[in-house]
Design a protein around this motif. Structure first.
Motif, PDB file in Angstrom:
ATOM      1  N   ARG A  69       5.349  41.195   9.606  1.00  0.00           N
ATOM      2  CA  ARG A  69       6.492  41.392   9.058  1.00  0.00           C
ATOM      3  C   ARG A  69       6.360  41.538   7.609  1.00  0.00           C
ATOM      4  O   ARG A  69       7.241  43.391   7.316  1.00  0.00           O
ATOM      5  CB  ARG A  69       8.049  40.250   9.412  1.00  0.00           C
ATOM      6  CG  ARG A  69       7.308  38.999   8.634  1.00  0.00           C
ATOM      7  CD  ARG A  69       8.369  37.707   8.823  1.00  0.00           C
ATOM      8  NE  ARG A  69       9.675  38.605   8.869  1.00  0.00           N
ATOM      9  CZ  ARG A  69      10.411  39.159   9.346  1.00  0.00           C
ATOM     10  NH1 ARG A  69      10.594  38.582  10.992  1.00  0.00           N
ATOM     11  NH2 ARG A  69      11.899  39.401   9.000  1.00  0.00           N
ATOM     12  N   SER A 129      14.949  42.990   6.723  1.00  0.00           N
ATOM     13  CA  SER A 129      14.303  41.487   7.148  1.00  0.00           C
ATOM     14  C   SER A 129      15.027  40.933   9.262  1.00  0.00           C
ATOM     15  O   SER A 129      13.783  40.680   9.748  1.00  0.00           O
ATOM     16  CB  SER A 129      14.557  40.271   6.805  1.00  0.00           C
ATOM     17  OG  SER A 129      14.312  39.436   6.893  1.00  0.00           O
ATOM     18  N   SER A 130      16.424  41.014   8.918  1.00  0.00           N
ATOM     19  CA  SER A 130      17.214  41.058  10.309  1.00  0.00           C
ATOM     20  C   SER A 130      16.354  42.037  11.155  1.00  0.00           C
ATOM     21  O   SER A 130      16.390  41.773  12.492  1.00  0.00           O
ATOM     22  CB  SER A 130      18.210  40.484  10.015  1.00  0.00           C
ATOM     23  OG  SER A 130      18.749  39.931   9.319  1.00  0.00           O
ATOM     24  N   ALA A 146      13.402  41.448  12.377  1.00  0.00           N
ATOM     25  CA  ALA A 146      13.374  40.378  13.069  1.00  0.00           C
ATOM     26  C   ALA A 146      13.834  40.893  14.531  1.00  0.00           C
ATOM     27  O   ALA A 146      12.993  40.515  15.836  1.00  0.00           O
ATOM     28  CB  ALA A 146      14.081  39.554  12.703  1.00  0.00           C
ATOM     29  N   CYS A 166      19.994  37.712  15.340  1.00  0.00           N
ATOM     30  CA  CYS A 166      18.810  38.173  13.837  1.00  0.00           C
ATOM     31  C   CYS A 166      20.371  38.408  12.933  1.00  0.00           C
ATOM     32  O   CYS A 166      20.390  38.659  12.242  1.00  0.00           O
ATOM     33  CB  CYS A 166      18.006  39.459  14.353  1.00  0.00           C
ATOM     34  SG  CYS A 166      16.461  38.848  15.385  1.00  0.00           S
TER      35      CYS A 166
END
Lengths: 584, 326
Positions: free
Chosen positions: B219, B243-244, B247, B310
């Protein structure tokens, strides 16, 4: 029946909603935990073929009272547990006394919940929502009024805050304040360490065990000290119940990852243990031979009329089915191309017009479904009322499937008599030996074979409407029969769609064998088919949730006549079934 | 073009220096950058194992097959390694329309001094074989069987290639290299995701010396790649957003692996989502436009659940999406 009241419809709608929610939650757990073998079977969560116990109190959902946010929270909590929890390690540290177990389980659950990743703020909120909802319910139930209730409640809240939960509202803070001080004096040291060790289960478990044992002793002392101990013991039981814990501890559910094969062994035992007393009287009929030709003609007319009135979109259905089942296949040529292989028939063009270079051909991809679909209909007595709708549904499915190029079979199963027929008499004559096995004669009906086209099977399909052959049902054996027929087909994809409105039933067999002989046989056979994946299995439950038996299932609402929406649901089910779990 | 015929890698450079990998290996590097050498993407993240496999292909003349789901960057990976070695590269997409004649060559009619004459025009394979180039076959498992047998001959390291119609035998250039990428490991369309792929002949699979699997990136790497592509999100707040997004992508991939979804989010879609978010200024709207609308209607509630986890935000389906002029 429809006129009686709204209740049955409401109940059906509620059951469908419940099923959808469970499916959604299970799918979410699968994605979050990367464990593909998680599913709900008969409303209970199952992991790798075994019941997955929910031992922490706040994971017990009440479908009547809890909201969707709580369901989400529980799903996230279970996913985190599957991801971060080692069952063997857990059992190693699990203390023996019931109260200690309860505390230990709670702490472990809160530990895994504290590991929710930072990039999933939504999960964090759901977990928070769920725990708050549970604590509010606990408060409202008045159980914090007993010493024990308050003690356990305070401990839960403290642990929650310690492991990253909270904040607690002022009123609750006030309520647990003195208990908290008292508890901290006893368990202060290990309690202070749990936060630090939350990422290592073993180190955490050591501290959690110490806390759990201390609290258990405290509870024992408390009980002895109190003069009216009797009353408090009752209270403890009460608390235990509302925690939903003590009862489940000795239950069958064991999350041992190491013995995952156990369940599988049990299921295949079910298949091996199934016996048939005699198959001397079993029959297999062509359905149209059992109905007078004139009557059959009339039934077909009725069916055609119904279908016409319904205005269902056969073309749309065909298109969607083609999308599901058809694969491109090299089939024939595209002519008049500018490149590719030379097309001999157009050579003269080269001579007559130099400029025209469209003398090539190229292989063409046709979308074609190389699949066989078997529709297996439960011909038990209770299905009679639904048969009008079901026959219509089957007729359209068969037609649409045939248009995509797939082969179809329509089969039915029932028994020869009610309550055991000749086999029962034979068994009685032979002096009633113990555990005789199946005691009725099995009847299998072929409405349409794979080799018959819909046009030829039209009349035979109308025999579905003749309900007087409908008696009881031996689902497990019917599955085996359909499996055999499907495996004999030379095809890429084999799909078996069961339509049923109940569990397998034969009164005589049930009476003189283990009660669940037919049930466990069906579960065993379905489980094997699902595992082997040589054929794809799915089921439509007519007003009944079939998740107990079939992994891929859909509740069908036949209160109203089938419409395009029902076909969409069926298509979604077929899609899920065909997809199955993929490897990495 | 003529100089390419006689060009060859003139120096050896340490892998440690070029790719920042902790191995004592030297790789041959060309001095000049020919027009066939791919451009260097400075933000590219190398997967260590796959990089080593590709480097083995270049230095020791191994035949390397890269396998992975779509969007994992298989071809780009080979190109980026080649770019740093200044090694000329040619990519051929083996879709169902490439025929044997395209690869080998065919007689064509040309005008010479006012007369029509037929002349043999070399296909890509003999052309590449004579030169120090890396030939990459993309979508290797989608090639037609007749094409595969042409390739089989050059898969042997020093396999000489015969042009039957020309009575010519081509000895491969010592610096000719062969790579391929495929979505499946030669098993054909098992998951239903890759229509048109074929089962690869076992004799064919045997001739690949190295088969490397490329999964989605870790990631952190995926985030930094997207940040590289959409510089506006190259700060702390942007990191949180990306980042979300990653996810959500991870959940769709897990959902796909479990059989719950029929669509998955490739890095390409992720980048499109990030770019669209920049355009619309709304992550949810951009998500609907770049991914959700590609999903089966029945699967959308589940994707909305992923999104809620997320982003801590409900992904409500709008009745009608109205785009105002941008």
């Amino acid at each position: 029946m429809a006129a009686s009241s709204h209740t049955p419809q409401d109940a059906a709608a509620e059951a469908r909603r419940q099923q959808r929610l469970e499916e959604l939650c299970a799918a979410l757990i699968r994605a979050q935990s990367a464990e593909s073998e998680v599913r709900y079977r008969g409303h209970r969560l199952e992991w790798r073929g075994k019941a997955y116990p929910l031992r922490a109190p706040h994971l017990q959902l009440d479908s009547q009272q809890d909201d969707w946010g709580s369901c989400r929270g529980v799903a996230d909590a279970i996913a985190l547990r599957l991801r971060h929890h080692d069952g063997d390690l857990h059992r190693h540290w699990l203390p023996a006394p019931p109260v200690a177990r309860l505390v230990f389980e709670l702490l472990e659950q809160l530990r895994v919940e504290s590991l929710v990743p930072a990039h999933q703020p939504g999960s964090r909120r759901n977990l928070h929502h769920r725990f708050s909802a549970w604590s509010n319910r606990f408060l409202a139930s008045g159980q914090t009024e007993s010493h024990l209730g308050l003690l356990l409640f305070s401990l839960s809240m403290m642990s929650w805050v310690q492991l990253g939960g909270g904040p607690i509202d002022e009123g609750t803070e006030h309520l647990i304040e003195s208990t908290r001080m008292f508890l901290l004096r006893e368990i202060g040291q290990p309690f202070g360490r749990i936060r630090r060790h939350r990422e290592e289960q073993a180190a955490f478990a050591e501290q959690a065990q110490a806390i759990a044992l201390t609290v258990s002793e405290l509870v024992d002392d408390l009980q002895q000290q109190l003069a009216d101990g009797e009353q408090d013991k009752e209270a403890l039981e009460q608390v235990g119940k509302s925690f939903g814990l003590l009862l489940d501890l000795n239950g069958d559910g064991d999350e041992g990852g190491g013995e995952a094969g156990g369940a599988v062994a049990r299921f295949s035992d079910g298949e091996a243990a199934y016996r048939v007393f005699t198959n001397h009287f079993d029959k297999e009929w062509q359905a149209d031979k059992k109905v007078r030709p004139e009557l059959l003609e009339r039934l077909r007319e009725q069916l055609d009329l119904r279908i016409r009135e319904q205005g269902l979109n056969l073309n749309g259905l065909t298109k969607k089915l083609r999308r599901l089942l058809a694969r491109p296949q090299n089939d024939g040529w595209r002519f008049g191309e500018e490149e590719g292989q030379l097309d001999g028939r157009r050579l003269s063009t080269l001579v007559t017009s130099h400029a025209d270079r469209r003398v090539f051909k190229q292989p063409r991809d046709e979308w074609h479904a190389n699949a066989t679909v078997t529709i297996l209909v439960d011909n038990s007595g209770s299905m009679r009322t639904h048969m009008g709708h079901i026959a219509m549904l089957i007729d359209l499915l068969v037609r649409a499937l045939e248009r995509t190029g797939a082969r179809t079979e329509v089969l039915g199963f029932t028994t020869g008599h009610w309550n055991g027929g000749k086999p029962l008499k034979e068994w009685q004559r032979r002096g009633r030996p113990a555990n005789p096995g199946r005691l009725n004669e099995r009847c299998h009906l072929v409405y349409k074979g794979a080799d018959t086209s819909w046009r030829r099977a039209r009349r035979s399909l109308a025999a579905l409407l003749k309900g007087d052959m409908f008696r009881e049902g031996l689902d497990g054996e019917a599955l085996l029969w359909a499996e055999q027929r499907l495996l004999a087909e030379d095809t890429d994809e084999r799909l078996l769609l069961v339509i049923s409105d109940g569990c397998p039933m034969d009164t005589a067999t049930r009476q003189y064998n283990n009660q669940d002989i037919l049930d466990s046989h069906l579960i065993a056979v379905a489980d094997r088919l699902e595992r082997e994946q040589r054929i794809r299995l799915c089921a439509l439950g007519v007003g009944l949730d079939l998740s107990r038996y079939y992994r891929h299932n859909q509740l069908l609402d036949l209160e109203h006549s089938p419409d395009n929406r029902i076909f969409d649901e069926i298509l979604a089910l077929l899609g899920r079934t065909l997809r199955g779990p993929h490897a990495g | 073009m003529t100089d390419l015929l006689h060009d060859h890698p003139s120096q050896l450079r340490p892998v440690r220096e070029l790719f920042n990998l902790d191995v004592d290996m030297q790789v041959p590097v060309f001095e000049h950058r020919d027009e066939h050498v791919p451009d260097i993407d400075p933000n590219y993240c190398f997967n260590p194992d796959v990089t080593l496999a590709i480097l083995a292909g270049f230095t020791r003349n191994r035949r390397v097959l890269l396998q992975g789901l779509h969007g994992t960057g298989k071809s780009t990976h080979i190109e980026q390694v080649a770019a740093r070695l200044n090694w000329p590269c040619v990519r051929v997409n083996l879709d169902g329309h490439i025929s044997r004649l395209d690869l080998v060559g065919k007689d064509t009619i040309v005008l010479e001094e006012g007369k029509q004459i037929t002349r043999f025009q070399e296909g890509i394979v003999p052309w590449a074989l004579r030169r120090p180039v890396a030939l990459i076959f993309d979508e290797f498992d989608a090639g037609r069987p007749d094409v595969m047998f042409v390739i089989q001959r050059i898969l042997e390291q020093d396999g000489k290639f015969t042009l039957l119609d020309q009575n010519q035998v081509i000895t491969p250039n010592p610096h000719f290299r062969l790579f391929a990428t495929a979505n499946t490991v030669g098993l054909g369309n098992v998951t239903g995701l890759y229509h048109g792929t074929q089962q690869i002949n076992q004799a064919q699979m045997d001739r690949w010396n190295i088969v490397a699997k490329l999964d989605y990136l870790p990631r952190e790497d995926e985030i930094s790649i997207i940040q590289g592509k959409v510089p506006r999100y190259n700060d702390a707040r942007g990191f949180e957003l990306i980042s979300s997004m990653v996810a959500v992508a991870e959940l769709t991939r897990a959902g796909f692996a479990a059989g719950d979804l029929s669509t998955l989010m490739s890095p390409r879609t992720l980048i499109a989502w990030a770019e669209n978010t920049e355009i619309f200024g709304d992550a949810a709207l951009a998500f609907r436009l770049s991914f959700l609308n590609k999903c089966d209607e029945a699967e959308r509630p589940l994707v909305a659940e992923y999104y809620q986890r997320c982003f801590d935000q409900e992904l409500v389906e709008p009745q009608a999406l109205q785009l105002t002029a941008i």
